[in-house]
Scaffold this active site. Structure first.
Site, mmCIF file in Angstrom:
data_model
loop_
_atom_site.group_PDB
_atom_site.id
_atom_site.type_symbol
_atom_site.label_atom_id
_atom_site.label_comp_id
_atom_site.label_asym_id
_atom_site.label_seq_id
_atom_site.Cartn_x
_atom_site.Cartn_y
_atom_site.Cartn_z
ATOM 1 N N ARG A 186 1.448 3.679 17.649
ATOM 2 C CA ARG A 186 0.397 4.519 17.089
ATOM 3 C C ARG A 186 -0.951 3.884 17.437
ATOM 4 O O ARG A 186 -1.334 2.866 16.847
ATOM 5 C CB ARG A 186 0.540 4.624 15.567
ATOM 6 C CG ARG A 186 1.899 5.107 15.080
ATOM 7 C CD ARG A 186 1.912 5.275 13.563
ATOM 8 N NE ARG A 186 1.541 4.065 12.863
ATOM 9 C CZ ARG A 186 2.404 3.168 12.386
ATOM 10 N NH1 ARG A 186 3.715 3.337 12.545
ATOM 11 N NH2 ARG A 186 1.974 2.091 11.749
ATOM 12 N N HIS B 282 3.505 -0.188 8.379
ATOM 13 C CA HIS B 282 2.170 -0.585 8.849
ATOM 14 C C HIS B 282 2.052 -2.110 8.832
ATOM 15 O O HIS B 282 2.494 -2.767 7.883
ATOM 16 C CB HIS B 282 1.076 0.014 7.960
ATOM 17 C CG HIS B 282 0.627 1.372 8.378
ATOM 18 N ND1 HIS B 282 1.390 2.492 8.172
ATOM 19 C CD2 HIS B 282 -0.504 1.797 9.005
ATOM 20 C CE1 HIS B 282 0.743 3.564 8.635
ATOM 21 N NE2 HIS B 282 -0.404 3.162 9.156
ATOM 22 N N MET C 244 -32.608 7.199 3.868
ATOM 23 C CA MET C 244 -31.647 8.293 3.936
ATOM 24 C C MET C 244 -31.705 9.038 5.270
ATOM 25 O O MET C 244 -30.663 9.404 5.825
ATOM 26 C CB MET C 244 -31.867 9.280 2.794
ATOM 27 C CG MET C 244 -30.855 10.426 2.783
ATOM 28 S SD MET C 244 -31.079 11.606 1.439
ATOM 29 C CE MET C 244 -30.637 10.611 0.027
ATOM 30 N N ARG D 11 0.872 -1.164 0.000
ATOM 31 C CA ARG D 11 0.000 0.000 0.000
ATOM 32 C C ARG D 11 0.914 1.219 0.000
ATOM 33 O O ARG D 11 1.724 1.397 -0.900
ATOM 34 C CB ARG D 11 -0.929 -0.059 1.229
ATOM 35 C CG ARG D 11 -2.138 0.838 1.178
ATOM 36 C CD ARG D 11 -2.988 0.715 2.424
ATOM 37 N NE ARG D 11 -2.289 1.126 3.642
ATOM 38 C CZ ARG D 11 -2.865 1.250 4.829
ATOM 39 N NH1 ARG D 11 -4.151 0.962 4.962
ATOM 40 N NH2 ARG D 11 -2.174 1.632 5.874
#
Length: 404
Positions: A241, A185, A335, A153
């Site tokens: 993190r 990551h 909605m 990524r």
């Protein structure tokens, strides 16, 4: 369901929780819970520093108040994905170390450097852009090199990695950048025994050696996210993190629940019932009549829908609590509204409905994880997707101070 810690104040202790005027539905964030979660995580990770990841408007909890709460709880770094998030923190007067790591060509590196924002750099070309911006700013840029150890990524992959190291060395020799960090990551930190976890750590250590060989004096090495920080202690290095765990949710729900980690979910999403009606067996509900009542029942219309972040995939599944009774969504989420089948429960217009989190009196309702399971997604998405159409209401003893 998660029960608040015994010493935690109940939401009803805080007038802000009840400040619903003009809001049919709302997101309520307990900043004290975020402070407590940061403190708990800081104690868990030993000598490593704690970075509070506040990207995505702090996972929907509110960027600036959450950042202040995390810092109060012991975080010393803040992490964001986009530069506008980093500059918003600086605009709010927050002077803690901030790392921004998702950058693209054309990003305003010069402003970031002038505002003392650390930059995650993933390619040689980006490093050259940062060097140009540093020269224009008349300041040395603080950069963290991002190595792709298997995610495929963001980050420098394969032959891109030595190119990035070489570009960083050249920029440092010109006095334009200082390489202060190395990071990556995880792919599967929520599966701590998977062989890819150990393989990524090995690749990261190899990249660390490349940095040492290049003469970089790293302040921090970091690869552990919430799951890594909790379940893979060898991945903590100098800095962890933490994102999801900061907000009181488990990064590995198959392994453990938040309360087992000493974490307290900070977000509640509630609404007022708009309309109730008693209907007979065989009544179809909402568009397409995908739900048909199997007995006489009470339906409650809730004025929140997918425009507010309620996932349509939760149709016919997700739990909702009204007056302490759990019902389930009946029919398709629309909605602006959805319907809950409440059976024979006593429900009236104006009653408080809890999608997930806690009621105003502190009663625990469904969890974000239960909503994630109903929508076949993850709790990260459930809390982060809540729309800005829903006002954020902050509660907690520190809420007034942290929201100034």
């Amino acid at each position: 369901m998660n029960v608040p810690a015994a010493d935690a104040p109940t939401p009803s202790d805080h007038p802000a929780w009840l400040a619903f005027e003009g809001a049919q539905a709302r997101v309520v964030v307990d900043l004290d819970a975020i402070v407590r979660n940061a403190t708990t995580l800081r104690a868990r990770v030993g000598d490593a520093q704690l970075m509070a990841v506040v990207k995505g408007d702090a996972y929907g909890h509110g960027l600036v108040p959450t950042a202040r709460a995390a810092l109060r709880g012991g975080a010393t770094w803040l992490g964001v994905a986009q530069l506008h998030e980093a500059t918003a923190l600086r605009d709010a007067g927050i002077d803690a170390r901030v790392l921004c790591w998702l950058l693209a060509p054309g990003s305003d590196f010069e402003t970031a450097i002038r505002r003392d924002i650390d930059l995650g750099v993933s390619s040689a070309a980006m490093m050259r852009d940062v060097a140009i911006a540093a020269e224009a700013a008349g300041r040395v840029a603080r950069v963290h090199l991002k190595v792709d150890t298997g995610m495929a990524r963001n980050g420098a992959y394969g032959d891109q990695w030595p190119e990035l190291v070489a570009a960083a060395r050249e920029a440092r020799e010109r006095g334009l950048v200082e390489v202060v960090g190395l990071f990556t990551h995880f792919v599967r930190s929520d599966e701590p025994r998977h062989p890819e976890v150990a393989a990524q750590i090995d690749r990261f250590r190899a990249a660390e050696k490349d940095c040492d060989d290049a003469g970089f004096h790293l302040e921090v090495r970091h690869m552990a996210n919430s799951a890594g920080a909790i379940f893979v202690p060898e991945s903590r290095f100098d800095l962890v993190r933490v994102g999801l765990a900061l907000y009181g949710l488990s990064p590995a729900p198959d392994l453990t629940a938040p309360q087992d980690l000493g974490l307290d979910p900070a977000m509640s999403v509630t609404a007022h019932v708009a309309v109730t009606k008693r209907v007979p067996a065989g009544q179809g509900v909402s568009y397409g009549h995908t739900y048909v009542t199997d007995a006489e029942t009470t339906l409650a219309d809730i004025p929140a829908g997918y425009a507010d972040g309620v996932p349509r995939h939760a149709s016919n599944k997700a739990p909702v609590m009204v007056n302490g009774t759990i019902g389930h969504i009946a029919g398709r989420v629309c909605m602006d509204q959805f319907v809950v089948d409440m059976g024979d429960a006593a429900v009236e217009p104006g009653d408080e409905a809890v999608l997930f989190g806690r009621a105003a009196d502190g009663t625990p309702g469904p969890t974000a994880q239960e909503w994630a399971d109903a929508a076949d997604t993850i709790s990260y998405e459930i809390v982060t997707r809540m729309s800005i159409r829903l006002p954020r209401i902050y509660c907690g003893d520190l809420s007034e101070e942290l929201t100034r």
